[in-house]
Design an enzyme around this catalytic site. Structure first.
Site, short mmCIF file in Angstrom:
data_model
loop_
_atom_site.label_atom_id
_atom_site.label_comp_id
_atom_site.label_asym_id
_atom_site.label_seq_id
_atom_site.Cartn_x
_atom_site.Cartn_y
_atom_site.Cartn_z
N GLU A 1 -12.23 3.74 -0.96
CA GLU A 1 -11.45 4.68 -1.76
C GLU A 1 -11.27 4.19 -3.20
O GLU A 1 -11.43 4.95 -4.15
CB GLU A 1 -10.09 4.86 -1.07
N ASP B 1 0.86 -1.18 0.00
CA ASP B 1 0.00 0.00 0.00
C ASP B 1 0.90 1.23 0.00
O ASP B 1 1.83 1.33 0.80
CB ASP B 1 -0.92 -0.02 1.24
N ILE B 2 0.61 2.16 -0.90
CA ILE B 2 1.47 3.33 -1.07
C ILE B 2 1.36 4.30 0.12
O ILE B 2 2.25 5.11 0.34
CB ILE B 2 1.13 4.03 -2.42
N HIS C 1 -6.63 -5.63 2.70
CA HIS C 1 -5.43 -5.06 3.32
C HIS C 1 -4.84 -6.11 4.27
O HIS C 1 -5.56 -6.62 5.14
CB HIS C 1 -5.79 -3.84 4.18
N HIS D 1 -10.30 -5.45 -2.79
CA HIS D 1 -8.95 -5.70 -2.28
C HIS D 1 -9.00 -5.97 -0.79
O HIS D 1 -9.92 -5.54 -0.09
CB HIS D 1 -8.02 -4.52 -2.59
#
Ligand code: AMP
Length: 132
Positions: free
Chosen positions: A88, A29-30, A95, A93
């Site tokens: 978002e 994750d960026i 996490h 997805h």
């Protein structure tokens, strides 16, 4: 229009890649909430995780398991936690968040600063330990 995660899977935008199969991809994750915070994404573009077919949802969880075990081996957290929000990016997805201490703040709003060099190092370290 393709989602940002589809663009990552297609190699159109860069990522700190952890693992990839024909159907799934995992990358850091960026905007991580912990060092090694990773996203697991089915390549098929479906917004809501629970709209995935039973078989794709199962495959996604099994892919996430392999990535999480690689994170456990390489990062040595107490364990790796799992969060699903999806508010978002409209592409399903999961996490995966390494939990390093008992009272760690695991809110997705608790971002931590990690340098690009450290992100690259984390991706290399984790990916070596992921056995697909
Ligand atoms: P959510 O949809 O609320 O589960 O959050 C989407 C997550 O995707 C956030 O934690 C973002 O930091 C992350 N994200 C957005 N763009 C990128 C990107 N280009 N590379 C990696 N992670 C991203």
């Amino acid at each position: 229009m393709a989602t940002i995660f589809t663009k990552i899977a297609n190699g159109e935008i860069p990522s700190y890649k952890i693992a990839e199969s024909e159907t799934h991809i995992a990358f850091l994750d960026i905007n991580p909430i912990a060092a090694g915070h990773t996203l697991v994404v089915p390549k098929k573009e479906i917004d809501y995780l629970f709209d995935l077919s039973d078989s794709l949802l199962s495959e996604t969880m099994l892919f996430a398991k392999k990535v999480a075990l690689g994170m456990d081996r390489s990062l040595n957290p107490i364990r790796t936690g799992i969060i699903v929000e999806g508010l978002e990016v409209p592409h399903a997805h999961i996490h995966l968040v390494p939990i390093y201490e008992e009272h760690q703040n695991v809110s997705l709003r608790n971002k931590v600063e990690i340098t690009k060099e450290k992100m690259a190092e984390l991706a290399a370290t984790i990916s070596k330990e992921v056995k697909l």
